[in-house]
Design an enzyme around this catalytic site. Structure first.
Site, PDB file in Angstrom:
ATOM      1  CG  HIS A  20      -3.013   0.226  10.633  1.00 27.39           C
ATOM      2  ND1 HIS A  20      -3.403  -0.963  10.058  1.00 27.39           N
ATOM      3  CD2 HIS A  20      -1.654   0.217  10.590  1.00 27.39           C
ATOM      4  CE1 HIS A  20      -2.345  -1.654   9.691  1.00 27.39           C
ATOM      5  NE2 HIS A  20      -1.252  -0.948   9.986  1.00 27.39           N
ATOM      6  CG  HIS A  22       3.405   0.940  11.835  1.00 32.10           C
ATOM      7  ND1 HIS A  22       3.568  -0.201  12.595  1.00 32.10           N
ATOM      8  CD2 HIS A  22       2.436   0.655  10.926  1.00 32.10           C
ATOM      9  CE1 HIS A  22       2.737  -1.136  12.151  1.00 32.10           C
ATOM     10  NE2 HIS A  22       2.040  -0.644  11.132  1.00 32.10           N
ATOM     11  CG  HIS A 200      -0.186  -5.476  11.134  1.00 33.26           C
ATOM     12  ND1 HIS A 200      -0.189  -4.807  12.318  1.00 33.26           N
ATOM     13  CD2 HIS A 200       0.199  -4.567  10.196  1.00 33.26           C
ATOM     14  CE1 HIS A 200       0.189  -3.543  12.105  1.00 33.26           C
ATOM     15  NE2 HIS A 200       0.434  -3.377  10.827  1.00 33.26           N
ATOM     16  CD  GLU A 203       0.607  -5.527   5.210  1.00 30.93           C
ATOM     17  OE1 GLU A 203       1.087  -6.076   6.215  1.00 30.93           O
ATOM     18  OE2 GLU A 203       1.023  -4.416   4.789  1.00 30.93           O
ATOM     19  CG  ASP A 281       0.608   0.455   7.242  1.00 32.13           C
ATOM     20  OD1 ASP A 281       0.899   0.263   8.435  1.00 32.13           O
ATOM     21  OD2 ASP A 281       0.735  -0.431   6.377  1.00 32.13           O
ATOM     22  CG  ASP A 282       4.500   2.064   7.757  1.00 33.12           C
ATOM     23  OD1 ASP A 282       4.938   2.171   8.921  1.00 33.12           O
ATOM     24  OD2 ASP A 282       3.979   1.020   7.320  1.00 33.12           O
TER      25      ASP A 282
END
Ligand code: ADE
Ligand code: ZN
Length: 344
Positions: A20, A22, A200, A203, A281-282
């Protein structure tokens, strides 16, 4: 290995998969500034320090506003190549043997960038990472959930020429008010085309969205999934079916999904027997790559060596890979465990 190692050293050498992240969320500040200059894209920040100072987010939407705006620095295939290659280099350095990456084409195509340009760069970097570093990777295209389902269906059509190079499809973006049910037909079509599907959910949204993702969209993994703990019957279902959750602790902290890491539900999820994995994630926005997530959770939650191994094994068990690759990665974890000293 000689002498006792620290948890951070154990994590650094632990083979793992990341499931996971991006690609657009991994543009480090120096590359961001370089691309803005190279492509003559006007941005609000004069220096890297100013840009980094903007990385403070009230919630998911505040982050997404900056994140979508940041995509504007990506224009040419070479730009997509550089950001993807840089991420895969960092992942490789973190002991990641296999990475499954998200890309949101709508953030590019709606600005007039051809999907072919985006994919030329991304797929080229994935190929080079495999041949140069031995790291394997896959690409999952995510539809933006605040946009109409018709646009997600259009994305599926546009992507068909690359179907052999794509792992599957997912759903990302502003969660609350955009339930999984809005994308039931899109997911049905993705599944009919034999793509892997993830979403997703849970969250910022409720447990109900996690349930809908599983029952209606029939996802194979839930991205985040934190809210499942609000519903004991749902936790039992996730545990029984061993549906993987791709949890992102530092993301949760930065977006105020949790108040502090000691309050993060990761340990509760492990204790409930869920197939939970740790991911970044990011990473450029949330202050850490996958090992930073493992390390900070270990310190905050007191995770044991065997729990760290479980997290790494879960990441491999949840990956969309052929049996041979899965067995090779599980064997690498076993061999590492036998070799590694206990930490102090
Ligand atoms: N896109 C990039 N990061 C995201 C996140 N944390 N949640 C939803 N969509 C995203
Ligand atoms: Zn995400």
């Amino acid at each position: 290995m000689q002498g006792a190692m620290t948890p951070a050293q154990f994590i650094a050498g632990l083979p793992k998969a990341e499931l996971h992240m991006h690609i657009e969320g991994s543009i480090e500040a120096p590359l961001f500034m370089k691309l803005a200059r190279r492509n003559q894209v006007a941005i609000r920040w004069e220096t890297e320090a100013e840009l980094l100072a903007a990385y403070s987010f009230r919630d998911l939407q505040a982050f997404l506003d900056l994140y979508y705006d940041g995509c504007r620095v990506l224009i040419h295939a070479q730009d997509y190549y550089e950001v993807t290659r840089e991420y895969l280099q960092r992942a490789h350095a973190d002991g990641v043997m296999h990475a499954e990456m998200f890309l949101g084409p709508q953030g590019h195509t709606l600005r007039g960038i051809a999907l072919a340009t985006v994919l030329e760069g991304v797929l080229g970097a994935m190929d080079d990472a495999r041949t140069q570093d031995g790291i394997t990777s896959g690409l999952i295209l995510v539809a933006q959930r605040h946009r109409p389902e018709a646009e997600a269906l259009e994305l599926l059509q546009q992507a068909m020429p690359w179907r052999e190079r794509l792992l599957g499809f997912g759903l990302g973006g502003a969660e609350v008010g955009h339930p999984p049910s809005k994308f039931a037909e899109f997911f049905r079509r993705c599944r009919a085309e034999r793509f892997h599907v993830v979403a997703h959910a849970g969250e910022e949204g409720p447990a109900e969205y996690v349930r809908e993702s599983i029952e209606l969209l029939q996802v194979e993994r839930v991205d985040h999934g934190n809210a499942c703990l609000q519903d004991p019957a749902l936790v039992r279902l996730l545990a029984e079916r061993q549906i993987p959750l791709t949890v992102c602790p530092l993301s949760n902290l930065k977006l105020n999904v949790v108040k502090s890491l000691p309050e993060h539900p990761l340990k509760k999820m492990l204790d409930a027997g869920l197939r939970v994995t740790v991911n970044s994630d990011d990473p450029s926005y949330f202050g850490g790559y996958v090992n930073d997530n493992y390390e900070q959770c270990q310190a905050a939650l007191g995770l044991t060596r065997s729990e760290l191994v479980t997290l790494a094994r879960n990441s491999v068990l949840a990956a969309f890979v052929q049996p041979q690759r899965r067995l090779a990665m599980l064997a690498a974890i076993d061999a590492y465990q036998d070799r590694a000293d206990d930490w102090a």
